[in-house]
Design a protein around this motif. Structure first.
Motif, PDB file in Angstrom:
ATOM      1  N   ALA A 388       0.953  -1.180   0.158  1.00 43.41           N
ATOM      2  CA  ALA A 388      -0.029   0.023  -0.060  1.00 43.41           C
ATOM      3  C   ALA A 388       0.970   1.329   0.166  1.00 43.41           C
ATOM      4  O   ALA A 388       0.542   2.555  -0.502  1.00 43.41           O
ATOM      5  N   PHE A 389       2.259   0.973   0.934  1.00 47.26           N
ATOM      6  CA  PHE A 389       2.936   2.342   0.716  1.00 47.26           C
ATOM      7  C   PHE A 389       3.582   2.579  -0.635  1.00 47.26           C
ATOM      8  O   PHE A 389       3.821   3.741  -0.933  1.00 47.26           O
ATOM      9  N   VAL A 390       3.908   1.576  -1.186  1.00 54.11           N
ATOM     10  CA  VAL A 390       4.490   1.670  -2.723  1.00 54.11           C
ATOM     11  C   VAL A 390       3.604   2.261  -3.806  1.00 54.11           C
ATOM     12  O   VAL A 390       3.865   3.257  -4.111  1.00 54.11           O
ATOM     13  N   ARG A 391       2.452   1.898  -3.282  1.00 53.04           N
ATOM     14  CA  ARG A 391       1.238   2.269  -4.465  1.00 53.04           C
ATOM     15  C   ARG A 391       1.223   3.994  -4.048  1.00 53.04           C
ATOM     16  O   ARG A 391       1.047   4.749  -4.893  1.00 53.04           O
ATOM     17  N   ALA A 392       1.105   4.373  -2.808  1.00 50.68           N
ATOM     18  CA  ALA A 392       0.984   5.700  -2.167  1.00 50.68           C
ATOM     19  C   ALA A 392       2.232   6.316  -2.674  1.00 50.68           C
ATOM     20  O   ALA A 392       2.186   7.721  -3.377  1.00 50.68           O
ATOM     21  N   LEU A 393       3.357   5.731  -2.779  1.00 46.25           N
ATOM     22  CA  LEU A 393       4.567   6.701  -3.083  1.00 46.25           C
ATOM     23  C   LEU A 393       4.519   6.945  -4.642  1.00 46.25           C
ATOM     24  O   LEU A 393       4.970   7.965  -4.974  1.00 46.25           O
ATOM     25  N   ARG A 394       4.243   6.011  -5.604  1.00 45.31           N
ATOM     26  CA  ARG A 394       4.263   5.782  -6.737  1.00 45.31           C
ATOM     27  C   ARG A 394       3.214   7.049  -7.334  1.00 45.31           C
ATOM     28  O   ARG A 394       3.290   7.933  -8.246  1.00 45.31           O
ATOM     29  N   LYS A 395       2.007   7.099  -6.514  1.00 41.19           N
ATOM     30  CA  LYS A 395       0.922   7.930  -6.982  1.00 41.19           C
ATOM     31  C   LYS A 395       1.577   9.557  -6.468  1.00 41.19           C
ATOM     32  O   LYS A 395       1.468  10.476  -7.441  1.00 41.19           O
ATOM     33  N   ALA A 396       2.105   9.542  -5.455  1.00 37.62           N
ATOM     34  CA  ALA A 396       2.759  10.800  -4.948  1.00 37.62           C
ATOM     35  C   ALA A 396       3.603  11.481  -5.871  1.00 37.62           C
ATOM     36  O   ALA A 396       3.677  12.745  -6.224  1.00 37.62           O
ATOM     37  N   PHE A 397       4.613  10.362  -6.605  1.00 37.24           N
ATOM     38  CA  PHE A 397       5.501  11.093  -7.511  1.00 37.24           C
ATOM     39  C   PHE A 397       5.095  10.761  -9.128  1.00 37.24           C
ATOM     40  O   PHE A 397       6.026  10.746  -9.864  1.00 37.24           O
ATOM     41  N   ASP A 398       3.824  10.527  -9.254  1.00 40.07           N
ATOM     42  CA  ASP A 398       3.369  10.286 -10.566  1.00 40.07           C
ATOM     43  C   ASP A 398       3.958   9.349 -11.288  1.00 40.07           C
ATOM     44  O   ASP A 398       4.502   9.586 -12.402  1.00 40.07           O
ATOM     45  N   LEU A 399       4.312   7.950 -10.752  1.00 44.97           N
ATOM     46  CA  LEU A 399       5.025   6.870 -11.304  1.00 44.97           C
ATOM     47  C   LEU A 399       3.734   6.050 -11.568  1.00 44.97           C
ATOM     48  O   LEU A 399       2.948   5.823 -10.853  1.00 44.97           O
ATOM     49  N   PRO A 400       3.762   5.118 -12.740  1.00 46.62           N
ATOM     50  CA  PRO A 400       2.942   4.149 -13.140  1.00 46.62           C
ATOM     51  C   PRO A 400       3.002   3.061 -12.190  1.00 46.62           C
ATOM     52  O   PRO A 400       4.011   2.921 -11.932  1.00 46.62           O
ATOM     53  N   LEU A 401       1.814   2.685 -11.980  1.00 42.75           N
ATOM     54  CA  LEU A 401       1.581   1.299 -10.900  1.00 42.75           C
ATOM     55  C   LEU A 401       2.090   0.266 -11.592  1.00 42.75           C
ATOM     56  O   LEU A 401       1.711  -0.288 -12.426  1.00 42.75           O
ATOM     57  N   VAL A 402       2.995  -0.540 -11.092  1.00 48.65           N
ATOM     58  CA  VAL A 402       3.555  -1.782 -11.466  1.00 48.65           C
ATOM     59  C   VAL A 402       3.688  -2.919 -10.347  1.00 48.65           C
ATOM     60  O   VAL A 402       3.406  -2.578  -9.321  1.00 48.65           O
ATOM     61  N   LYS A 403       3.650  -4.070 -10.870  1.00 47.78           N
ATOM     62  CA  LYS A 403       3.870  -5.146  -9.814  1.00 47.78           C
ATOM     63  C   LYS A 403       5.017  -5.034  -9.172  1.00 47.78           C
ATOM     64  O   LYS A 403       6.244  -4.842  -9.657  1.00 47.78           O
ATOM     65  N   ARG A 404       5.127  -5.178  -7.809  1.00 48.72           N
ATOM     66  CA  ARG A 404       5.975  -4.906  -7.068  1.00 48.72           C
ATOM     67  C   ARG A 404       7.211  -6.172  -6.977  1.00 48.72           C
ATOM     68  O   ARG A 404       6.755  -7.239  -7.010  1.00 48.72           O
ATOM     69  N   ALA A 405       8.473  -5.500  -7.290  1.00 50.15           N
ATOM     70  CA  ALA A 405       9.394  -6.845  -7.197  1.00 50.15           C
ATOM     71  C   ALA A 405      10.019  -7.067  -6.037  1.00 50.15           C
ATOM     72  O   ALA A 405       9.943  -6.323  -5.155  1.00 50.15           O
ATOM     73  N   SER A 406      10.240  -8.354  -5.806  1.00 57.87           N
ATOM     74  CA  SER A 406      10.723  -8.795  -4.472  1.00 57.87           C
ATOM     75  C   SER A 406      12.178  -8.566  -4.195  1.00 57.87           C
ATOM     76  O   SER A 406      12.834  -8.492  -5.086  1.00 57.87           O
TER      77      SER A 406
END
Length: 406
Positions: A388-406
């Motif tokens: 959820a935080f990765v999604r929030a970070l991507r949204k805040a910095f206008d980055l496309p949402l992608v599947k998180r790499a491990s």
């Protein structure tokens, strides 16, 4: 559960607090002055997913030896003579001791898990010595027959090959720095490599290791790491402003010194959107640590040109998985267009035939009790357990949402 008992290698691997990367002390001073009581948690990652848990007992024993490390009078006076350290911080550092109770080491079904928690001003100094001692412990067991002689002999071969490739090329702007502490084969190997380079490689301009810089009379080099930008994700009141807050806080601490900014905590594109004319003029340059270096360098130069800043007045530091051959190729591409510097780590300090370096890191995972993330320009380097935080970070910095790499 797999276990490994202590072997005869019980003597301390690290014998000085300065056997660490320069950017750790530089960041620690800024944290000491600005974020004294901020709590953080950092975790160990083995990107190669190797079964290192069998060494947990030996690593834990080595960690216990670190609590006795303290600045000597000579080391204190050495740091006092550098222009960017302040007396209040150095007096505090003189009394500082690493606290092994902050480090939890476990053998989790063969996997090595390490978590470090405490005040950021203290936790910040654990990363480099931990990684260095883990690397040395593992290599002692895996390839005990290897060491300084083999490392230096291989370096001599690489230097001969490098000189042949150089030919009559203008190398007056080529600059090499040793970044090899964290994943070195051993302390002795790193020192032998750096000493050999100092004697035989005229393009060596410094080392990130403060102990080697002091004893070998080299320039200590380094500014900030990903954790500086990560922590600001939970220090800044507005997530979208966190990168600018980190950049400004660094300038508030160091003004016109130590002005190389790391660009890839949230991706180069997001960084450049925040790196406006005010920052671009005041910072001396940028550091590359993930993604395609040619693409990164072209973006950096184009950004400076758009701001009417001569790229030749700025420095581009390349530090991602370099060796001498890659550095020479990048120099030929960028060397006449900007000041270029090459920080080589593992491919100097753990480059021995039949030795496989460890791909290990320690990164922040929380600050102020909340998650932080490193996205970078290489998906495999993404670090964050909170989707959820990765999604929030991507949204805040206008980055496309992608599947998180491990």
């Amino acid at each position: 559960m797999l276990k490994r008992t202590m072997t005869g290698h019980a003597s301390p691997i690290l014998t000085t607090l300065l056997d660490t990367d320069a950017y750790k002390l530089h960041m620690q001073q800024a944290v000491y002055h600005r974020y004294y009581d901020v709590p953080v948690t950092a975790e160990f990652r083995c990107r190669g997913d190797e079964l290192l848990g069998i060494y947990a007992d030996e690593i834990r024993a080595q960690i216990e030896t670190l609590q006795t490390l303290a600045l000597s009078d000579d080391e204190y006076h050495y740091l006092s003579g550098l222009p960017f350290f302040q007396r209040d911080y150095l007096d505090w550092l003189r009394q500082f001791r690493l606290d092994p109770s902050q480090v939890n080491v476990r053998n989790n079904n063969g996997h090595l898990t390490i978590q470090i928690s405490g005040p950021w001003r203290e936790v910040i100094l654990w990363e480099v010595p931990l990684l260095a001692l883990i690397s040395e412990v593992v290599h002692r067991h895996r390839t005990p027959q290897m060491g300084v002689d083999q490392a230096v002999a291989h370096l001599q071969h690489k230097l001969t090959n490098f000189r042949q490739q150089v030919g009559d090329w203008d190398m007056s702007r080529f600059q090499l720095m040793d970044f090899g502490t964290r994943r070195r084969y051993s302390k002795a190997v790193q020192e032998a490599i750096v000493a050999t380079l100092k004697a035989e490689f005229p393009w060596l301009v410094g080392t990130s290791n403060y102990d080697l810089a002091r004893r070998l009379q080299l320039n200590p080099v380094g500014t900030q790491a990903h954790e500086w930008f990560q922590a600001h994700q939970q220090i800044s009141p507005v997530l979208a402003n966190s990168q600018r807050a980190a950049l400004q806080s660094w300038l508030d601490e160091y003004d016109d010194q130590l002005g190389i900014a790391l660009t890839d905590c949230i991706t180069m594109d997001a960084f450049l959107r925040d790196f406006g004319p005010g920052f671009a003029h005041r910072y001396q340059g940028l550091r590359h640590d993930s993604g395609d270096p040619l693409e990164w360098g072209e973006k950096a130069i184009a950004h400076y040109q758009r701001l009417d800043i001569d790229p030749k007045s700025k420095t581009l530091v390349f530090s991602d998985n370099l060796n001498l051959d890659k550095a020479l190729a990048l120099y030929r591409h960028f060397g006449q267009r900007a000041n270029v510097v090459f920080g080589i780590g593992t491919r100097l300090s753990c480059d021995i035939p039949d030795v496989t370096p460890l791909n290990i890191v320690i990164k922040l995972v929380s600050c102020n009790g909340k998650p932080v993330a490193k996205l970078s320009d290489s998906p495999g380097k993404t670090i964050c357990q909170d989707k959820a935080f990765v999604r929030a970070l991507r949204k805040a910095f206008d980055l496309p949402l992608v599947k998180r790499a491990s």
